[in-house]
Design a protein around this motif. Structure first.
Motif, PDB file in Angstrom:
ATOM      1  N   GLY A 133      44.704  48.296   4.915  1.00 25.37           N
ATOM      2  CA  GLY A 133      45.970  48.056   5.592  1.00 25.37           C
ATOM      3  C   GLY A 133      46.244  48.966   6.770  1.00 25.37           C
ATOM      4  N   MET A 134      45.368  49.915   7.034  1.00 26.16           N
ATOM      5  CA  MET A 134      45.596  50.829   8.154  1.00 26.16           C
ATOM      6  C   MET A 134      45.236  50.156   9.472  1.00 26.16           C
ATOM      7  SD  MET A 134      44.112  54.453   6.852  1.00 26.16           S
ATOM      8  CE  MET A 134      44.038  54.739   5.093  1.00 26.16           C
ATOM      9  N   PRO A 135      46.075  50.314  10.487  1.00 26.72           N
ATOM     10  CA  PRO A 135      45.768  49.686  11.777  1.00 26.72           C
ATOM     11  C   PRO A 135      44.526  50.272  12.422  1.00 26.72           C
ATOM     12  CG  PRO A 135      47.644  51.178  11.977  1.00 26.72           C
ATOM     13  CD  PRO A 135      47.345  51.059  10.506  1.00 26.72           C
ATOM     14  N   GLY A 136      43.692  49.406  12.969  1.00 24.59           N
ATOM     15  CA  GLY A 136      42.524  49.850  13.726  1.00 24.59           C
ATOM     16  C   GLY A 136      41.280  50.106  12.918  1.00 24.59           C
ATOM     17  N   MET A 137      41.355  50.050  11.605  1.00 26.10           N
ATOM     18  CA  MET A 137      40.171  50.342  10.779  1.00 26.10           C
ATOM     19  C   MET A 137      39.129  49.232  10.927  1.00 26.10           C
ATOM     20  SD  MET A 137      40.451  53.272   9.112  1.00 26.10           S
ATOM     21  CE  MET A 137      39.580  53.227   7.556  1.00 26.10           C
ATOM     22  N   ALA A 138      37.876  49.623  11.103  1.00 19.98           N
ATOM     23  CA  ALA A 138      36.790  48.652  11.177  1.00 19.98           C
ATOM     24  C   ALA A 138      36.495  48.112   9.783  1.00 19.98           C
ATOM     25  CB  ALA A 138      35.542  49.307  11.757  1.00 19.98           C
ATOM     26  N   THR A 139      36.126  46.852   9.713  1.00 14.45           N
ATOM     27  CA  THR A 139      35.787  46.239   8.435  1.00 14.45           C
ATOM     28  C   THR A 139      34.363  46.634   8.028  1.00 14.45           C
ATOM     29  OG1 THR A 139      34.834  44.258   9.450  1.00 14.45           O
ATOM     30  CG2 THR A 139      37.229  44.260   9.045  1.00 14.45           C
ATOM     31  N   PRO A 140      34.016  46.456   6.755  1.00 14.63           N
ATOM     32  CA  PRO A 140      32.638  46.742   6.336  1.00 14.63           C
ATOM     33  C   PRO A 140      31.611  45.947   7.145  1.00 14.63           C
ATOM     34  CG  PRO A 140      34.045  46.548   4.415  1.00 14.63           C
ATOM     35  CD  PRO A 140      34.879  46.143   5.596  1.00 14.63           C
ATOM     36  N   GLU A 141      31.948  44.709   7.480  1.00 17.30           N
ATOM     37  CA  GLU A 141      31.041  43.877   8.262  1.00 17.30           C
ATOM     38  C   GLU A 141      30.848  44.436   9.670  1.00 17.30           C
ATOM     39  OE1 GLU A 141      32.664  41.790   4.882  1.00 17.30           O
ATOM     40  OE2 GLU A 141      33.691  42.754   6.583  1.00 17.30           O
ATOM     41  N   GLN A 142      31.922  44.913  10.270  1.00 14.53           N
ATOM     42  CA  GLN A 142      31.822  45.491  11.604  1.00 14.53           C
ATOM     43  C   GLN A 142      31.011  46.786  11.586  1.00 14.53           C
ATOM     44  OE1 GLN A 142      36.085  45.614  12.320  1.00 14.53           O
ATOM     45  NE2 GLN A 142      35.922  44.006  13.881  1.00 14.53           N
ATOM     46  N   GLY A 168      44.972  52.023  16.723  1.00 17.89           N
ATOM     47  CA  GLY A 168      45.595  52.065  15.406  1.00 17.89           C
ATOM     48  C   GLY A 168      46.127  53.445  15.072  1.00 17.89           C
ATOM     49  N   ALA A 169      45.368  54.486  15.421  1.00 14.47           N
ATOM     50  CA  ALA A 169      45.820  55.860  15.175  1.00 14.47           C
ATOM     51  C   ALA A 169      47.083  56.177  15.975  1.00 14.47           C
ATOM     52  CB  ALA A 169      44.711  56.846  15.529  1.00 14.47           C
ATOM     53  N   LEU A 170      47.148  55.690  17.209  1.00 16.23           N
ATOM     54  CA  LEU A 170      48.354  55.902  18.017  1.00 16.23           C
ATOM     55  C   LEU A 170      49.563  55.245  17.372  1.00 16.23           C
ATOM     56  CD1 LEU A 170      47.104  55.396  21.696  1.00 16.23           C
ATOM     57  CD2 LEU A 170      47.511  57.532  20.476  1.00 16.23           C
ATOM     58  N   LYS A 171      49.373  54.051  16.852  1.00 19.78           N
ATOM     59  CA  LYS A 171      50.480  53.349  16.187  1.00 19.78           C
ATOM     60  C   LYS A 171      50.983  54.154  14.990  1.00 19.78           C
ATOM     61  CE  LYS A 171      51.668  48.927  14.024  1.00 19.78           C
ATOM     62  NZ  LYS A 171      51.170  47.569  13.653  1.00 19.78           N
ATOM     63  N   LEU A 176      55.070  57.928  12.765  1.00 13.75           N
ATOM     64  CA  LEU A 176      55.398  59.194  12.099  1.00 13.75           C
ATOM     65  C   LEU A 176      56.424  59.995  12.883  1.00 13.75           C
ATOM     66  CD1 LEU A 176      54.685  62.492  12.131  1.00 13.75           C
ATOM     67  CD2 LEU A 176      55.119  61.341   9.966  1.00 13.75           C
ATOM     68  N   LEU A 177      56.283  60.018  14.198  1.00 10.34           N
ATOM     69  CA  LEU A 177      57.185  60.816  15.025  1.00 10.34           C
ATOM     70  C   LEU A 177      58.626  60.328  14.960  1.00 10.34           C
ATOM     71  CD1 LEU A 177      54.881  61.368  18.127  1.00 10.34           C
ATOM     72  CD2 LEU A 177      55.576  63.075  16.431  1.00 10.34           C
ATOM     73  N   SER A 178      58.832  59.091  14.530  1.00  9.79           N
ATOM     74  CA  SER A 178      60.202  58.575  14.401  1.00  9.79           C
ATOM     75  C   SER A 178      60.705  58.594  12.960  1.00  9.79           C
ATOM     76  CB  SER A 178      60.281  57.144  14.949  1.00  9.79           C
ATOM     77  OG  SER A 178      59.492  56.256  14.165  1.00  9.79           O
ATOM     78  N   VAL A 193      48.216  61.722  19.537  1.00 12.03           N
ATOM     79  CA  VAL A 193      48.671  60.913  20.674  1.00 12.03           C
ATOM     80  C   VAL A 193      48.022  61.402  21.964  1.00 12.03           C
ATOM     81  CG1 VAL A 193      50.662  60.311  22.102  1.00 12.03           C
ATOM     82  CG2 VAL A 193      50.854  60.234  19.604  1.00 12.03           C
ATOM     83  N   ALA A 194      48.008  62.709  22.180  1.00 13.32           N
ATOM     84  CA  ALA A 194      47.466  63.259  23.424  1.00 13.32           C
ATOM     85  C   ALA A 194      45.961  63.025  23.534  1.00 13.32           C
ATOM     86  CB  ALA A 194      47.780  64.752  23.509  1.00 13.32           C
ATOM     87  N   SER A 195      45.214  63.385  22.491  1.00 13.40           N
ATOM     88  CA  SER A 195      43.756  63.308  22.577  1.00 13.40           C
ATOM     89  C   SER A 195      43.252  61.871  22.582  1.00 13.40           C
ATOM     90  CB  SER A 195      43.119  64.083  21.420  1.00 13.40           C
ATOM     91  OG  SER A 195      43.465  63.505  20.170  1.00 13.40           O
ATOM     92  N   GLN A 196      43.844  61.020  21.762  1.00 13.36           N
ATOM     93  CA  GLN A 196      43.304  59.672  21.654  1.00 13.36           C
ATOM     94  C   GLN A 196      43.772  58.762  22.788  1.00 13.36           C
ATOM     95  OE1 GLN A 196      42.695  57.945  17.870  1.00 13.36           O
ATOM     96  NE2 GLN A 196      42.580  59.887  16.801  1.00 13.36           N
TER      97      GLN A 196
END
Length: 209
Positions: A133-142, A168-171, A176-178, A193-196
């Motif tokens: 359910g985490m945004p941006g995570m690659a699937t096992p197939e990918q 996904g990490a930015l999202k 979290l910041l809110s 946020v800065a690095s990614q």
């Protein structure tokens, strides 16, 4: 903003207390988030775990981001032997050098929280996280496709998956910041946020044949 205001208030308090060692040290007013009331703390509590206790959003963010980062490290570890583009290899190395220490900082925060949890009324149990359910995570197939790719095919798929992973990490960080309350976790999210954001720009700028 809150940290700056607290520092300014504390500086004013200390400046007004230098005249006599016998005077009582006044309490420190900590401004709240928008819509929240300010809180009054004893000066001895400023900078301690009693200042801002972590909430459930902080706990879930840290647990989730550790898992999220680990997948990025797994993907980056494939680049030295499979990537053909020098910049792709360089980005993979940068991701390794950045996110590895970030995982260490988040795991240390979890250990600190576990030690201090009873004082905050928490059980100390860290939340379970839904990997899928985490945004941006690659699937096992990918991931399997990435492991089997080489050269330009690897470069192209790596950039595609890693850009989505970073987005996904930015999202997660922006959310979290809110919703979070712990200052250390907010600092971690700001670092993400800065690095990614910077790395997304670098990856999008790469031109492949």
């Amino acid at each position: 903003m809150r940290v700056v205001l607290v520092v300014l208030v504390l500086a004013g308090v200390l400046a007004g207390c230098t005249g006599s060692g016998d005077e009582d040290v006044p309490n420190v007013i900590v401004p709240g988030k928008p819509g929240e009331q300010a809180r009054t703390l004893d000066p001895d509590d400023v900078g301690t775990d009693r200042w801002v206790a972590p909430n459930e959003a902080d706990l879930r963010y840290v647990a989730s981001m550790i898992v999220h980062h680990r997948q990025a490290l797994d993907m980056a570890a494939l680049a030295p032997d499979r990537a053909s583009h020098e910049t792709v290899r360089g980005l993979a190395s940068r991701i390794h050098d950045t996110q590895g220490p970030e995982i260490g900082a988040m795991e240390q925060w979890q250990r600190d929280f576990g030690q201090k949890a009873p004082a905050h009324g928490h059980s100390g149990k860290l939340p379970d996280v839904d990997h899928a359910g985490m945004p941006g995570m690659a699937t096992p197939e990918q991931l399997a496709a990435l492991k089997s790719a080489k050269g330009t095919d690897f470069d192209r798929l790596f950039l595609q998956l890693m850009i989505a992973h970073h987005e996904g990490a930015l999202k997660m960080a922006v959310e979290l910041l809110s919703t979070g309350s712990d200052v250390r976790v907010e600092e971690m999210a700001n670092d993400v946020v800065a690095s990614q954001t910077d790395e997304i720009g670098r990856m999008r700028a790469i031109t492949l044949p």
